[in-house]
Design a protein around this motif. Sequence first.
Motif, mmCIF file in Angstrom:
data_model
loop_
_atom_site.group_PDB
_atom_site.id
_atom_site.type_symbol
_atom_site.label_atom_id
_atom_site.label_comp_id
_atom_site.label_asym_id
_atom_site.label_seq_id
_atom_site.Cartn_x
_atom_site.Cartn_y
_atom_site.Cartn_z
ATOM 1 N N HIS A 1 -4.966 3.068 -5.293
ATOM 2 C CA HIS A 1 -3.647 3.094 -4.656
ATOM 3 C C HIS A 1 -2.950 4.434 -4.897
ATOM 4 O O HIS A 1 -2.259 4.949 -4.007
ATOM 5 N N ILE A 2 -3.116 4.993 -6.091
ATOM 6 C CA ILE A 2 -2.548 6.314 -6.367
ATOM 7 C C ILE A 2 -3.191 7.362 -5.459
ATOM 8 O O ILE A 2 -2.510 8.247 -4.927
ATOM 9 N N ARG A 3 -4.490 7.267 -5.283
ATOM 10 C CA ARG A 3 -5.195 8.199 -4.386
ATOM 11 C C ARG A 3 -4.601 8.151 -2.984
ATOM 12 O O ARG A 3 -4.325 9.190 -2.374
ATOM 13 N N LEU B 1 7.029 5.903 -5.388
ATOM 14 C CA LEU B 1 5.745 5.456 -5.938
ATOM 15 C C LEU B 1 5.833 4.011 -6.406
ATOM 16 O O LEU B 1 4.925 3.207 -6.155
ATOM 17 N N LEU C 1 3.545 0.994 -4.800
ATOM 18 C CA LEU C 1 2.618 0.174 -5.583
ATOM 19 C C LEU C 1 2.954 -1.308 -5.458
ATOM 20 O O LEU C 1 2.061 -2.150 -5.310
ATOM 21 N N PHE D 1 -1.623 7.142 -2.094
ATOM 22 C CA PHE D 1 -0.241 7.636 -2.129
ATOM 23 C C PHE D 1 -0.225 9.169 -2.089
ATOM 24 O O PHE D 1 0.580 9.775 -1.369
ATOM 25 N N LEU D 2 -1.118 9.801 -2.836
ATOM 26 C CA LEU D 2 -1.160 11.264 -2.869
ATOM 27 C C LEU D 2 -1.614 11.846 -1.534
ATOM 28 O O LEU D 2 -1.210 12.961 -1.172
ATOM 29 N N LEU E 1 -1.444 10.476 -14.845
ATOM 30 C CA LEU E 1 -1.730 9.106 -15.276
ATOM 31 C C LEU E 1 -2.367 9.128 -16.655
ATOM 32 O O LEU E 1 -3.414 9.749 -16.849
ATOM 33 N N ILE F 1 0.964 13.481 -9.790
ATOM 34 C CA ILE F 1 0.973 12.294 -10.647
ATOM 35 C C ILE F 1 0.104 12.551 -11.862
ATOM 36 O O ILE F 1 -1.053 12.979 -11.741
ATOM 37 N N LEU G 1 -5.579 0.390 -10.118
ATOM 38 C CA LEU G 1 -4.465 1.297 -9.860
ATOM 39 C C LEU G 1 -4.886 2.593 -9.171
ATOM 40 O O LEU G 1 -4.213 3.067 -8.250
ATOM 41 N N GLN G 2 -5.971 3.189 -9.628
ATOM 42 C CA GLN G 2 -6.338 4.524 -9.142
ATOM 43 C C GLN G 2 -6.562 4.598 -7.630
ATOM 44 O O GLN G 2 -6.142 5.584 -6.999
#
Length: 308
Positions: A115-117, A295, A299, A119-120, A130, A128, A112-113
């Motif tokens: 993809h979050i990176r 978001l 994802l 996105f940000l 988490l 975000i 997950l991390q």
Amino acid sequence: MKLKTDALWLHLHWLTVLAEQGSFTRAAERLEVSKAAMSQKIKELETLAGVPLVLRTTRSVRLTEAGEKLVQELRTPFAEIEQSFYAVRDSSGPLRGRVRITAPVAFARQQLQPHIRDFLRLHPQVRIQLEVTDRLVSLASEGFDLAIRHSNALPETHVAQLLCDTQALLVASPAWLAAHGEPQHPQDLSRHDCLYYPRGTEPPRWRFSDPAQPQREIVVEVRGPFATNNSESIRDAALDGLGIAMLPDFSARQALAEGRLRQLLPQWRIMGAFASHIWIVRPWAARVPRAVTELSQWLRQRFQTPAR
């Protein structure tokens, strides 16, 4: 004691958050204030109301009858105010806002991390938060906007969308296989050290579907030196050469790609070990903040697009 109307609204809002969270500590975390400030606001409101609104214990709080009545009457207007504000804010301009998301430890760290990176980087005004935990949290009471769930059972009060499919794999290190040999059939596993999830007090059993006869199930009772309820720990034990591990694919993917683990018995389908889907879940709401929606869609797109 007298409060101006704008200050009174703040006190009342904090009371509704306290009712939702069930403790001063969690309410203070949700509002990003100190526990002392939270407690002081509620005391001021009780002084102004002239009646107790909260019953305090060492572990939790609950509302008095007067507190319950007040919170019940406040929920609708506060919800409408919140929805109106976010509708105006989200209607134009860059994506912004805070999103609180909870996810299982292994999946969050390994999949997950990154993809979050990304996105940000696309949306620098989004924040975000988490929470990485294998505990099944309550989204509404703990203030989460989204949850990643590796589960076959989902609450009907939530909106769930498929994030990706997943499967269980048997893996071992090349060094283990060189020293102990590679099993050719599930029954061979009874002669190997196996690394497994404990399932209560029952002896560990692994179940397989026969590739030649899919309706036929083979059950193997396994044993081994190590058991734990965390897939990363089981993976690391396999990498250390302690035995053969059964893992969700997302926990083994990187080590398999690097050649540090090898998949065993790939033609046999493992049954009942883990859920076969990973979901992205949110509480039902009449209106969802744009950052939460974006978001979630990001994802789903990233996880459902095959890696190149």
